[in-house]
Design an enzyme around this catalytic site. Structure first.
Site, PDB file in Angstrom:
ATOM      1  N   SER A  28       0.825  -1.204   0.000  1.00 25.82           N
ATOM      2  CA  SER A  28       0.000   0.000   0.000  1.00 25.82           C
ATOM      3  C   SER A  28       0.855   1.248   0.000  1.00 25.82           C
ATOM      4  O   SER A  28       1.887   1.326   0.654  1.00 25.82           O
ATOM      5  CB  SER A  28      -0.900  -0.009   1.220  1.00 25.82           C
ATOM      6  OG  SER A  28      -1.383   1.293   1.437  1.00 25.82           O
ATOM      7  N   LYS A  29       0.400   2.233  -0.740  1.00 28.38           N
ATOM      8  CA  LYS A  29       1.075   3.528  -0.766  1.00 28.38           C
ATOM      9  C   LYS A  29       0.500   4.404   0.321  1.00 28.38           C
ATOM     10  O   LYS A  29       1.072   5.401   0.693  1.00 28.38           O
ATOM     11  CB  LYS A  29       0.822   4.225  -2.117  1.00 28.38           C
ATOM     12  CG  LYS A  29       1.766   3.760  -3.199  1.00 28.38           C
ATOM     13  CD  LYS A  29       2.728   4.875  -3.598  1.00 28.38           C
ATOM     14  CE  LYS A  29       3.665   4.404  -4.696  1.00 28.38           C
ATOM     15  NZ  LYS A  29       4.996   4.912  -4.620  1.00 28.38           N
ATOM     16  N   ARG A  30      -0.702   4.068   0.726  1.00 29.16           N
ATOM     17  CA  ARG A  30      -1.418   5.004   1.566  1.00 29.16           C
ATOM     18  C   ARG A  30      -1.406   4.664   3.037  1.00 29.16           C
ATOM     19  O   ARG A  30      -1.399   5.551   3.869  1.00 29.16           O
ATOM     20  CB  ARG A  30      -2.871   5.120   1.110  1.00 29.16           C
ATOM     21  CG  ARG A  30      -3.055   6.277   0.196  1.00 29.16           C
ATOM     22  CD  ARG A  30      -4.386   6.236  -0.477  1.00 29.16           C
ATOM     23  NE  ARG A  30      -4.208   5.961  -1.884  1.00 29.16           N
ATOM     24  CZ  ARG A  30      -3.735   6.839  -2.747  1.00 29.16           C
ATOM     25  NH1 ARG A  30      -3.408   8.041  -2.369  1.00 29.16           N
ATOM     26  NH2 ARG A  30      -3.586   6.522  -4.013  1.00 29.16           N
TER      27      ARG A  30
END
Ligand code: GLU
Length: 492
Positions: A258-260
């Site tokens: 995940s980037k978030r």
């Protein structure tokens, strides 16, 4: 420039200031840095800030702080300058315009006044996704229409002309040759109508002007590689070597990491999360290096940073994606904590104690380091283990104090007898304390474990605390007796 390389490289880390420093991005920077240090080359920090709409205030500062925390110091960059600056792309706009003009002049690029809606309509009319057909349409606009739009103040974008047939051969040094039919490539934008260059133009120009020898960048750029080869060749330049290390997968190995997420300390994502979570930069670097790289035939996992500089081999960077393994990170962090000199560990614990509201300095912590160095996984565990040495703990509850198979009466007796012993014990150090308490348990027929647990809770209000006898030694006579008295009072 040969691959693998022994000659000094020039490598760049070229983040966009669009958010926090992701561990995957930092890993690419680490590979750059290792290569530069190993070959006696240069590691360059270039900031790709031409997409104004994505700029996040403060992210440049966070990027630099993150790199510095990891120990990845750069040799040229926006803050320190260097012979090929400026290193902020927003300060290089005239350079990009001049280069775009060169491609216009040589017939490799064209101005386009079409709106995105018009281009979309062209794409629909062609169907089947034949990019060459769309390119053909995009390249023509009746001269009077173009003039009319220009006079109306419309600013053209500048697009690159992809050859309409043939194929483009590109190479990634760890993935091999990549052949792309030109028919599948849509003319890329070089300069947007707002006058800002795209990555395709700016990065290729800068890599050339900054004399970059090896471009390491995220795997997401692989599909753009044919464009980049075409653009570089249109300028008549020798391309640098391209290497696209793998992406990180989430711990299950099923999806992209995940980037978030992030800002959590159990699954840290951004460099700042690792820092806040009490990971050592040495451990994070060691762990990140192993994601996508490993020594030949080796299952070696523990490396110091200087050892990594020695051992790293660019040709051993793996193209296959790697799942992040947080258990391994925890393990490596413990290993690196144990490798620290005690005063260094004490120094690094200070901010974590402060964060927990315990105002101490390194010298206060130094004597306690031997009690916890073997058992820490992350630095942020330290306050919980050490706070009761510095601030009186909240009183324990009676239930906490009385072991399962003992009565309140026994518990009080155990405390009173321990108090009697400890009051006169000399020297007041861990070994005699242990001997005395074990002797007491044996003489009274109590389980040693029960006695120790009563004392642990009385002194720290915790069931889990550093080794008891060392803790009693460090609390000292007066505090030990005072806390035992408080516990006795509680038991009534
Ligand atoms: N600015 C690009 C990014 O952040 C850089 C990619 C590269 O290293 O070339 O994705």
């Amino acid at each position: 420039m040969p691959f693998p390389t022994a000659a000094p490289v020039r490598v760049r880390f070229a983040p966009s200031p669009t958010g926090s420093l992701h561990i995957g991005t930092a890993r690419t920077a680490l590979f750059d840095w290792l290569l530069a240090r190993q070959t006696g080359g240069q590691f360059i920090l270039r900031i790709e800030d031409t997409d104004r709409s994505r700029y996040v205030p403060g992210s440049l500062e966070e990027l630099m702080a993150g790199l510095r925390w990891l120990g990845l110091e750069w040799d040229e960059g926006p803050d320190i300058g260097g012979p090929y600056g400026p290193y902020l792309q927003s300060e290089r706009l005239p350079i990009y315009h001049e280069h775009a003009q060169r491609l216009l002049d040589s017939g490799h690029a064209y101005e386009s006044f079409y709106t995105s809606e018009e281009i979309e309509a062209m794409t629909k009319s062609v169907g089947q996704g034949d990019a060459a057909e769309v390119n053909r349409l995009m390249r023509v606009m009746p001269a009077d229409e173009a003039r009319r739009r220009r006079e109306a103040g419309v600013k053209p974008a500048i697009l690159f002309k992809v050859p309409l047939d043939g194929e483009t051969v590109a190479r990634d040094e760890i993935r091999g040759e990549i052949r792309t039919p030109n028919r599948t490539l849509r003319d890329p934008v070089l300069v947007k109508s707002d006058g800002f260059p795209t990555y395709h133009l700016a990065a290729m120009v800068d890599d050339q002007l900054m004399r970059i020898t090896h471009v390491l960048r995220g795997q997401e750029w692989l599909p753009s590689l044919p464009f980049h080869m075409l653009i570089i060749r249109a300028f008549g330049w020798e391309p640098p070597l391209f290497i696209h290390p793998s992406i990180f997968l989430d711990p299950s190995g099923k999806g992209k990491m995940s980037k978030r997420r992030g800002s959590t300390t159990d699954q840290p994502t951004f460099v700042r999360d690792f820092r806040a979570g009490g990971y050592l930069p040495e451990a994070v670097v060691n762990w990140a290096a192993l994601m996508g790289w490993g020594e030949e035939g080796g299952d070696r996992e523990v490396y110091t940073i200087p050892e990594l500089v020695q051992a790293f081999k660019l040709e051993r960077v793996r193209p296959s994606p790697t799942a992040v393994n947080y258990e391994k990170l925890d393990w490596l962090n413990g290993v690196h904590i144990r490798m620290l000199a005690p005063d260094e560990l004490a120094r690094r614990l200070v901010p974590f104690m402060h964060r927990a509201g315990v105002a101490v300095c390194r010298d206060d912590l130094l004597p306690l380091v031997p009690l916890i160095q073997q058992r820490l996984t992350t630095l942020d565990e330290a306050p919980d283990l050490l706070d009761f040495f510095f601030v009186p703990p909240p009183p324990p509850t009676i239930e906490e104090m009385i072991p399962k198979k003992m009565t309140a009466e026994d518990t009080r007796a155990a405390l009173a007898a321990s108090r009697g012993l400890l009051a006169t014990l000399e020297p007041f150090t861990a070994e005699p304390i242990e001997a005395a308490l074990r002797g007491l348990a044996e003489a009274r027929g109590w389980k040693a474990g029960d006695l120790f647990s009563i004392l642990r809770v009385a002194l720290s209000s915790k069931r889990v605390a550093p080794p008891l006898f060392g803790a009693i030694e460090h609390l000292g006579h007066a505090t030990t007796l005072e806390r035992i008295d408080q516990a006795l009072a509680l038991l009534g």
